[in-house]
Design an enzyme around this catalytic site. Structure first.
Site, PDB file in Angstrom:
ATOM      1  N   GLU A  75       0.554  -1.149   0.157  1.00  0.00           N
ATOM      2  CA  GLU A  75       0.120   0.170   0.136  1.00  0.00           C
ATOM      3  C   GLU A  75       0.700   1.031  -0.102  1.00  0.00           C
ATOM      4  O   GLU A  75       0.591   1.983   0.707  1.00  0.00           O
ATOM      5  CB  GLU A  75      -1.055   0.258   0.914  1.00  0.00           C
ATOM      6  CG  GLU A  75      -1.921  -1.049   1.085  1.00  0.00           C
ATOM      7  CD  GLU A  75      -3.199  -0.696   1.746  1.00  0.00           C
ATOM      8  OE1 GLU A  75      -2.981  -0.378   3.608  1.00  0.00           O
ATOM      9  OE2 GLU A  75      -4.020  -1.398   1.883  1.00  0.00           O
ATOM     10  N   ASP A 107      -8.917  -8.853   2.942  1.00  0.00           N
ATOM     11  CA  ASP A 107      -8.457  -7.930   4.523  1.00  0.00           C
ATOM     12  C   ASP A 107      -9.708  -8.215   5.267  1.00  0.00           C
ATOM     13  O   ASP A 107     -10.053  -7.389   5.730  1.00  0.00           O
ATOM     14  CB  ASP A 107      -8.720  -6.650   3.471  1.00  0.00           C
ATOM     15  CG  ASP A 107      -7.956  -5.320   4.337  1.00  0.00           C
ATOM     16  OD1 ASP A 107      -7.314  -6.602   5.602  1.00  0.00           O
ATOM     17  OD2 ASP A 107      -7.863  -4.371   3.936  1.00  0.00           O
ATOM     18  N   GLU A 117     -12.756  -2.993  12.213  1.00  0.00           N
ATOM     19  CA  GLU A 117     -12.653  -2.158  10.412  1.00  0.00           C
ATOM     20  C   GLU A 117     -13.766  -2.801   9.153  1.00  0.00           C
ATOM     21  O   GLU A 117     -14.133  -1.793   9.045  1.00  0.00           O
ATOM     22  CB  GLU A 117     -11.325  -2.189  10.160  1.00  0.00           C
ATOM     23  CG  GLU A 117     -11.507  -0.974   8.890  1.00  0.00           C
ATOM     24  CD  GLU A 117      -9.596  -1.713   7.533  1.00  0.00           C
ATOM     25  OE1 GLU A 117      -8.557  -2.548   8.602  1.00  0.00           O
ATOM     26  OE2 GLU A 117      -9.800  -1.086   6.732  1.00  0.00           O
TER      27      GLU A 117
HETATM   28  O1  GCW Z   1      -6.908  -3.172   6.384  1.00  0.00           O
HETATM   29  C1  GCW Z   1      -6.630  -2.455   5.540  1.00  0.00           C
HETATM   30  C2  GCW Z   1      -6.592  -1.277   6.184  1.00  0.00           C
HETATM   31  C3  GCW Z   1      -5.551  -0.275   6.732  1.00  0.00           C
HETATM   32  C4  GCW Z   1      -4.327  -0.480   6.847  1.00  0.00           C
HETATM   33  C5  GCW Z   1      -3.903  -2.157   5.914  1.00  0.00           C
HETATM   34  C6  GCW Z   1      -2.537  -3.224   7.227  1.00  0.00           C
HETATM   35  C7  GCW Z   1      -2.567  -0.066   8.543  1.00  0.00           C
HETATM   36  O2  GCW Z   1      -7.732  -0.673   5.628  1.00  0.00           O
HETATM   37  O3  GCW Z   1      -6.206   0.536   7.186  1.00  0.00           O
HETATM   38  O4  GCW Z   1      -3.297  -0.084   7.496  1.00  0.00           O
HETATM   39  O5  GCW Z   1      -4.857  -3.141   5.770  1.00  0.00           O
HETATM   40  O6  GCW Z   1      -3.073  -4.081   6.889  1.00  0.00           O
HETATM   41  O7  GCW Z   1      -1.711  -3.192   6.337  1.00  0.00           O
END
Ligand code: GCW
Length: 703
Positions: free
Chosen positions: A282, A355, A383
């Protein structure tokens, strides 16, 4: 006469349900009812082979005192069973023996084990279980039981829904919040022994000397509770902080920078645990920026920590923009690196391939790298699970992953032994499990009283994976509310039901990642923006059109994601007819009118699931209301209010998804299902004005 009857009834109620004192949840499950209310007890404690004044033993004794333990107790420190136990695992095994009068003998090879034994004994008492004739030996499933805090140095928390960070960096060292110690105590009481203090999206500043000195303060407070401190590091720190021209892991100056940093950290925190790293993920920097591999990066850091016994937890959460199937990328990038990581490196792998969704198949990396130490990363914070507004008990989700059979080995090949026993034994003894914390500075720590159960459950499962979700829920309820049998039975069932309910009202039949915007709260299957990464838009995941919906991950016609799983999973999931409904739209595109296992068409089944989820949410409200007599007013009303939001959101999810999908196929709603109460246009124009770090309130959801 009527009046008299009424009075008798009231009296009867009062006898059964004494007026409960308001509670704000700040004591978590450690409410030690008899604590401050009674006179200090004369305690009969004998310590053999261990100093009563050892800081950890002092805590143990204070706990006994506050927990109202009145029986004789003997602590005995014994010699380690094997000399093999080496850092980072201390010998935490312990035994508890109590006689028919409740006199107790607690033994362990470490003071830490003795403290855990103390918490265990007190748990028996707090749960209303007999404390006589206990005879048990306990040892943890995982050596490292880690909380990952996604806390930023500015006090915000990424994906945090319980206020700001507990760590008040600006106040330290002048002000030391008492909550630092309360946090360590809560962790120790459920066996959590590692805390990564900062966000994986790490600021290079974390490693600045000024911050490390503050890290030392926390480490000193946590130490007697057996909680070791770890840090997330930004891979570009030598550049950003050290002002070197590069962060290339092969560069000698970079290597020396990390070695110096490690030395500085260990001077301040001699038992520092190590680093957690999000690299080339990311947009974060990493070794691949310099044409190096994950192995090069991880091993370089591991070498810097090795002299001190530190470890590197290297994350596998990687996916490049514009590549075909996000769910497949981690395996494609990491599998060929198997066997090349140092023995103080462990790969931290999210439970699912995408995720932290409400339901995902397990991550195909588990079991596919037999010569690499692996650990699972769960997300305790919600989340994608309604933030701290939804009551969602996570243990069933976690156990579904840990118990999943990978079929990668002949013998037991579930995810669990892959990340705990077998790999650890074959390799170097590093077994670990992590959860992204849901803790903030809210008075009740987790934003929702029931979210505390997830912190609790994570610790208990990490310690003893044999425990069932139900056992853990019951333990937690007894300590957090009351051990009344009716209450515990109903409330635990409610908790257990939340998992499937949420899947139903959010993303049934294998749908995934159809969340709104970047805050991931609420539905937006339509959401896309000009120029955004395709795989950050829900359209990428559900792929609806006039013919059908779903992500084709078959080898025959799709991305080939099914091939990342061993047979018989591959065959089962590849084949539309044998793919279970819960993963159907994860692996297949299905026509709106195709029949599912239930006999309903896909469209009908979707209506059915969303309707069921909504009804389940409504049911939670009623079921909670029935428990009012057992719960203090403050916590009762708090949960009642949150359940109202949850039901509201279930309606929102149902209407948004069904109305939107209907625009593709124009089929009518089956006659026996409730009609939407919102208009699609209204929902599509609705945006929660919430910050990334806040949890939406009822007011913010003005629909
Ligand atoms: O789940 C996603 C999230 C990000 C997070 C990323 C990760 C900390 O939206 O906020 O960043 O994964 O796990 O690195």
């Amino acid at each position: 006469m009527v009046k008299k009857k009424f009075l008798v009834l009231c009296l009867f109620c009062l006898m059964d349900f004494p007026l409960l004192q308001a509670e704000d949840g700040s004591k978590l499950w450690l409410r030690t009812p008899s604590a401050n209310q009674c006179e200090p007890l004369e305690m009969d404690v004998v310590c053999k082979g261990v100093d009563k004044n050892h800081p950890t033993m002092k805590i143990a004794m204070r706990e006994l005192q506050e927990g109202g333990w009145s029986q004789r107790i003997e602590y005995k420190l014994v010699k380690r069973k094997s000399s093999k136990a080496k850092p980072p695992a201390v010998d935490e095994e312990y035994s508890i023996y109590t006689d028919a009068d409740g006199k107790a003998l607690l033994t362990s090879a470490s003071t830490q084990g003795l403290l855990y034994a103390t918490y265990d004994l007190l748990r028996h008492k707090a749960c209303g279980e007999p404390v006589e004739c206990i005879n048990k030996v306990e040892k943890p499933t995982y050596a490292l039981r880690v909380l990952n805090h996604w806390d930023n140095l500015n006090g915000t928390i990424e994906r945090g829904y319980a206020g700001n960070s507990l760590w008040k960096w600006e106040e330290m060292p002048q002000t030391i919040s008492p909550r630092y110690e309360q946090y360590a105590r809560a962790c120790a009481s459920v066996g959590i022994n590692a805390s990564v203090l900062n966000n994986v999206n790490a600021s290079p500043e974390m490693l600045a000397t000024a911050y490390l000195q503050k890290v030392k303060i926390l480490a000193d407070i946590f130490r007697p509770y057996g909680v070791k401190v770890y840090l997330c590091v930004n891979f570009a720190s030598p550049k950003e902080l050290g002002k070197l021209p590069t962060a290339d892991p092969m560069d000698e100056k970079v290597i020396a920078w990390w070695q110096d940093k490690a030395k500085e950290i260990y001077q301040l925190v001699p038992d520092f645990g190590g680093f957690l790293v999000k690299a080339n993920s990311e947009g974060k920097p990493g070794p691949c920026d310099y044409g190096r591999t994950h192995v090069d990066g991880a091993n370089m850091l591991a070498d810097a920590l090795r002299p001190y016994g530190g470890i590197v937890m290297w994350r596998s959460f990687v996916y490049k923009a514009a590549s075909e199937d996000r769910a497949m990328q981690a395996l494609l990038e990491f599998e060929s690196l198997d066997g090349r990581f140092r023995d103080n490196v462990i790969l931290q792998i999210k439970n699912g391939p995408v995720d932290f969704q409400p339901r995902e198949p397990f991550n195909p990396l588990f079991g596919r790298m037999p010569h690499t130490q692996q650990m699972v990363e769960f997300q305790i914070t919600q989340e994608y699970l309604g933030a701290s507004n939804h009551l969602f008990y996570q243990a069933p989700l976690w156990k579904e992953c840990l118990d999943a059979n990978t079929y990668c080995r002949q013998s037991d090949s579930s995810v669990k032994p892959t990340v705990a026993g077998i790999t650890a034994q074959r390799l170097h003894g590093l077994s670990a499990i992590a959860g992204v914390a849901n803790i903030g500075d809210d008075i009740n720590w987790c934003g929702h009283h029931f979210a505390q159960a997830n912190w609790y459950a994570f610790g208990r499962l990490a310690w003893n994976e044999q425990l069932t979700s139900e056992e853990i829920a019951k333990e937690w309820l007894k300590q957090t509310f009351t051990d009344n049998t009716d209450f515990v039975k109903s409330a635990s069932q409610l908790m257990l039901d939340t998992r499937e309910a949420l899947v139903n009202y959010m993303m049934p039949i294998g749908l995934h990642h159809i969340f709104a915007e970047v805050h991931h709260y609420g539905p937006a299957p339509w959401y896309t923006e000009k120029g955004m990464r395709a795989d950050w838009s829900p359209l990428y995941y559900h792929r609806s059109d006039s013919l059908g919906i779903g992500f084709d991950r078959t080898v025959a016609t799709g991305s080939g994601g099914t091939a990342q799983y061993a047979s018989p999973l591959f065959d089962m999931w590849e084949n539309r007819a044998t793919c279970p409904d819960e993963y159907l739209l994860w692996f297949h595109r299905v026509g709106w009118n195709e029949k599912l296992h239930s006999g309903r068409t896909l469209w009908h089944e979707l209506c059915h699931r969303y309707q069921t989820g909504l009804e389940q949410a409504r049911g939670f409200q009623k079921r909670w209301d029935a428990l009012q007599p057992y719960v203090d007013k403050e916590r009762f009303e708090h949960v009642q209010h949150k359940l109202k939001i949850q039901t509201h959101d279930a309606q929102w999810w149902k209407d948004a998804c069904l109305l939107y999908f209907q625009t593709f196929h124009h089929l009518p709603f089956p006659s026996d299902y409730e009609r939407p109460v919102y208009d699609l246009e209204q929902l599509m124009n609705f945006h929660i004005g919430l910050s990334l770090h806040g949890c939406p309130t009822r007011q913010q959801l003005r629909l």
